[in-house]
Design a protein around this motif. Structure first.
Motif, PDB file in Angstrom:
ATOM      1  N   ARG A  17     -17.174  35.721  80.970  1.00 29.15           N
ATOM      2  CA  ARG A  17     -17.984  36.568  82.192  1.00 29.15           C
ATOM      3  C   ARG A  17     -19.450  37.071  81.874  1.00 29.15           C
ATOM      4  O   ARG A  17     -20.275  37.364  82.953  1.00 29.15           O
ATOM      5  CB  ARG A  17     -16.972  36.636  81.659  1.00 29.15           C
ATOM      6  N   ALA A  18     -19.451  37.675  80.321  1.00 30.11           N
ATOM      7  CA  ALA A  18     -20.603  38.914  80.508  1.00 30.11           C
ATOM      8  C   ALA A  18     -21.854  38.058  79.848  1.00 30.11           C
ATOM      9  O   ALA A  18     -22.683  38.418  81.173  1.00 30.11           O
ATOM     10  CB  ALA A  18     -20.320  39.811  80.182  1.00 30.11           C
ATOM     11  N   ILE A  19     -21.880  37.167  79.347  1.00 26.96           N
ATOM     12  CA  ILE A  19     -22.842  35.708  79.508  1.00 26.96           C
ATOM     13  C   ILE A  19     -23.351  35.326  80.510  1.00 26.96           C
ATOM     14  O   ILE A  19     -24.530  35.353  81.051  1.00 26.96           O
ATOM     15  CB  ILE A  19     -22.173  34.454  78.661  1.00 26.96           C
ATOM     16  N   PHE A  20     -22.258  34.891  81.669  1.00 27.08           N
ATOM     17  CA  PHE A  20     -22.309  34.238  82.937  1.00 27.08           C
ATOM     18  C   PHE A  20     -23.523  35.044  83.397  1.00 27.08           C
ATOM     19  O   PHE A  20     -24.650  34.812  84.214  1.00 27.08           O
ATOM     20  CB  PHE A  20     -20.959  33.858  83.762  1.00 27.08           C
ATOM     21  N   PHE A  21     -23.440  36.629  83.804  1.00 25.05           N
ATOM     22  CA  PHE A  21     -23.697  37.706  84.344  1.00 25.05           C
ATOM     23  C   PHE A  21     -25.207  37.831  83.668  1.00 25.05           C
ATOM     24  O   PHE A  21     -25.647  37.625  84.540  1.00 25.05           O
ATOM     25  CB  PHE A  21     -22.721  38.667  83.980  1.00 25.05           C
ATOM     26  N   HIS A  55     -26.833  34.970  84.647  1.00 22.33           N
ATOM     27  CA  HIS A  55     -27.586  34.543  86.005  1.00 22.33           C
ATOM     28  C   HIS A  55     -28.706  36.157  86.639  1.00 22.33           C
ATOM     29  O   HIS A  55     -29.768  36.134  87.374  1.00 22.33           O
ATOM     30  CB  HIS A  55     -26.434  34.800  87.793  1.00 22.33           C
ATOM     31  N   LEU A  56     -28.421  36.718  86.316  1.00 26.90           N
ATOM     32  CA  LEU A  56     -29.875  38.394  85.956  1.00 26.90           C
ATOM     33  C   LEU A  56     -30.838  38.220  86.137  1.00 26.90           C
ATOM     34  O   LEU A  56     -32.107  37.850  86.346  1.00 26.90           O
ATOM     35  CB  LEU A  56     -28.509  39.375  85.368  1.00 26.90           C
ATOM     36  N   PHE A  57     -31.339  37.399  84.940  1.00 28.55           N
ATOM     37  CA  PHE A  57     -31.694  36.571  84.105  1.00 28.55           C
ATOM     38  C   PHE A  57     -32.500  36.024  85.612  1.00 28.55           C
ATOM     39  O   PHE A  57     -33.816  35.166  85.533  1.00 28.55           O
ATOM     40  CB  PHE A  57     -32.242  36.269  82.961  1.00 28.55           C
ATOM     41  N   LEU A  58     -31.927  34.574  85.545  1.00 29.62           N
ATOM     42  CA  LEU A  58     -32.358  33.657  86.767  1.00 29.62           C
ATOM     43  C   LEU A  58     -32.552  34.495  87.382  1.00 29.62           C
ATOM     44  O   LEU A  58     -33.595  34.349  88.708  1.00 29.62           O
ATOM     45  CB  LEU A  58     -31.048  32.452  87.021  1.00 29.62           C
ATOM     46  N   PHE A  59     -31.822  35.237  88.379  1.00 34.21           N
ATOM     47  CA  PHE A  59     -32.274  35.924  89.349  1.00 34.21           C
ATOM     48  C   PHE A  59     -33.843  36.680  89.003  1.00 34.21           C
ATOM     49  O   PHE A  59     -34.302  36.633  90.200  1.00 34.21           O
ATOM     50  CB  PHE A  59     -31.448  36.675  90.502  1.00 34.21           C
ATOM     51  N   LEU A  60     -33.998  37.588  88.205  1.00 34.00           N
ATOM     52  CA  LEU A  60     -35.253  38.027  88.374  1.00 34.00           C
ATOM     53  C   LEU A  60     -35.972  37.377  87.757  1.00 34.00           C
ATOM     54  O   LEU A  60     -37.477  37.037  88.532  1.00 34.00           O
ATOM     55  CB  LEU A  60     -35.063  39.320  87.014  1.00 34.00           C
ATOM     56  N   TYR A  61     -36.222  36.494  87.291  1.00 30.13           N
ATOM     57  CA  TYR A  61     -36.666  34.790  87.184  1.00 30.13           C
ATOM     58  C   TYR A  61     -37.767  34.474  88.219  1.00 30.13           C
ATOM     59  O   TYR A  61     -38.788  34.118  88.522  1.00 30.13           O
ATOM     60  CB  TYR A  61     -36.865  34.121  86.143  1.00 30.13           C
ATOM     61  N   ILE A  62     -36.523  34.399  89.624  1.00 25.73           N
ATOM     62  CA  ILE A  62     -37.501  33.495  90.522  1.00 25.73           C
ATOM     63  C   ILE A  62     -37.529  34.612  91.152  1.00 25.73           C
ATOM     64  O   ILE A  62     -38.709  34.164  92.246  1.00 25.73           O
ATOM     65  CB  ILE A  62     -35.420  33.115  91.340  1.00 25.73           C
ATOM     66  N   PHE A  63     -37.410  36.155  91.251  1.00 20.40           N
ATOM     67  CA  PHE A  63     -38.248  36.700  92.596  1.00 20.40           C
ATOM     68  C   PHE A  63     -39.034  36.695  92.074  1.00 20.40           C
ATOM     69  O   PHE A  63     -40.578  37.234  92.428  1.00 20.40           O
ATOM     70  CB  PHE A  63     -36.888  38.032  91.998  1.00 20.40           C
ATOM     71  N   TYR A  64     -39.403  37.734  90.544  1.00 19.64           N
ATOM     72  CA  TYR A  64     -40.869  36.912  90.216  1.00 19.64           C
ATOM     73  C   TYR A  64     -41.385  36.477  90.560  1.00 19.64           C
ATOM     74  O   TYR A  64     -43.212  36.527  90.757  1.00 19.64           O
ATOM     75  CB  TYR A  64     -40.965  37.846  88.857  1.00 19.64           C
ATOM     76  N   LEU A  65     -41.226  35.308  90.471  1.00 24.69           N
ATOM     77  CA  LEU A  65     -41.837  34.093  90.212  1.00 24.69           C
ATOM     78  C   LEU A  65     -42.346  34.279  92.194  1.00 24.69           C
ATOM     79  O   LEU A  65     -43.464  33.436  92.465  1.00 24.69           O
ATOM     80  CB  LEU A  65     -40.781  32.777  90.828  1.00 24.69           C
ATOM     81  N   LEU A  66     -41.560  34.842  92.805  1.00 24.95           N
ATOM     82  CA  LEU A  66     -42.395  34.706  94.084  1.00 24.95           C
ATOM     83  C   LEU A  66     -42.524  35.373  94.611  1.00 24.95           C
ATOM     84  O   LEU A  66     -43.671  35.898  95.766  1.00 24.95           O
ATOM     85  CB  LEU A  66     -40.807  34.609  94.955  1.00 24.95           C
ATOM     86  N   ALA A  67     -42.628  36.699  94.109  1.00 19.80           N
ATOM     87  CA  ALA A  67     -42.911  37.950  94.362  1.00 19.80           C
ATOM     88  C   ALA A  67     -44.433  38.424  93.631  1.00 19.80           C
ATOM     89  O   ALA A  67     -45.172  39.161  94.659  1.00 19.80           O
ATOM     90  CB  ALA A  67     -42.203  39.417  93.698  1.00 19.80           C
ATOM     91  N   LEU A  68     -44.993  38.029  92.566  1.00 22.07           N
ATOM     92  CA  LEU A  68     -46.275  38.122  92.113  1.00 22.07           C
ATOM     93  C   LEU A  68     -47.011  36.576  92.455  1.00 22.07           C
ATOM     94  O   LEU A  68     -47.079  35.611  92.640  1.00 22.07           O
ATOM     95  CB  LEU A  68     -45.932  38.197  90.832  1.00 22.07           C
ATOM     96  N   PRO A  69     -48.233  37.954  92.876  1.00 23.82           N
ATOM     97  CA  PRO A  69     -49.430  36.181  92.979  1.00 23.82           C
ATOM     98  C   PRO A  69     -49.497  35.048  91.685  1.00 23.82           C
ATOM     99  O   PRO A  69     -49.664  35.236  90.533  1.00 23.82           O
ATOM    100  CB  PRO A  69     -50.381  37.538  93.342  1.00 23.82           C
TER     101      PRO A  69
END
Length: 51
Positions: free
Chosen positions: A30-34, A37-51
């Motif tokens: 569960r810790a590995i999955f967490f 998923h946290l890194f995946l979420f941050l990657y997608i967030f920065y992909l969309l947020a940064l120009p």
């Protein structure tokens, strides 16, 4: 054989079932999955947020 756990369930028993199949602690899985998923979420967030 992979199947959902009927005894070690947090939400749907998926991590518990995978942990039972590979004979490891469900908490570690569960810790590995967490973290993944946290890194995946941050990657997608920065992909969309940064120009």
């Amino acid at each position: 054989m992979l199947q959902k756990s009927t005894t070690d369930r947090m939400i749907f028993g998926v991590c518990g079932g995978i942990a039972e199949s590979f004979n490891i602690s469900p908490l570690i899985l569960r810790a590995i999955f967490f973290v993944l998923h946290l890194f995946l979420f941050l990657y997608i967030f920065y992909l969309l947020a940064l120009p």
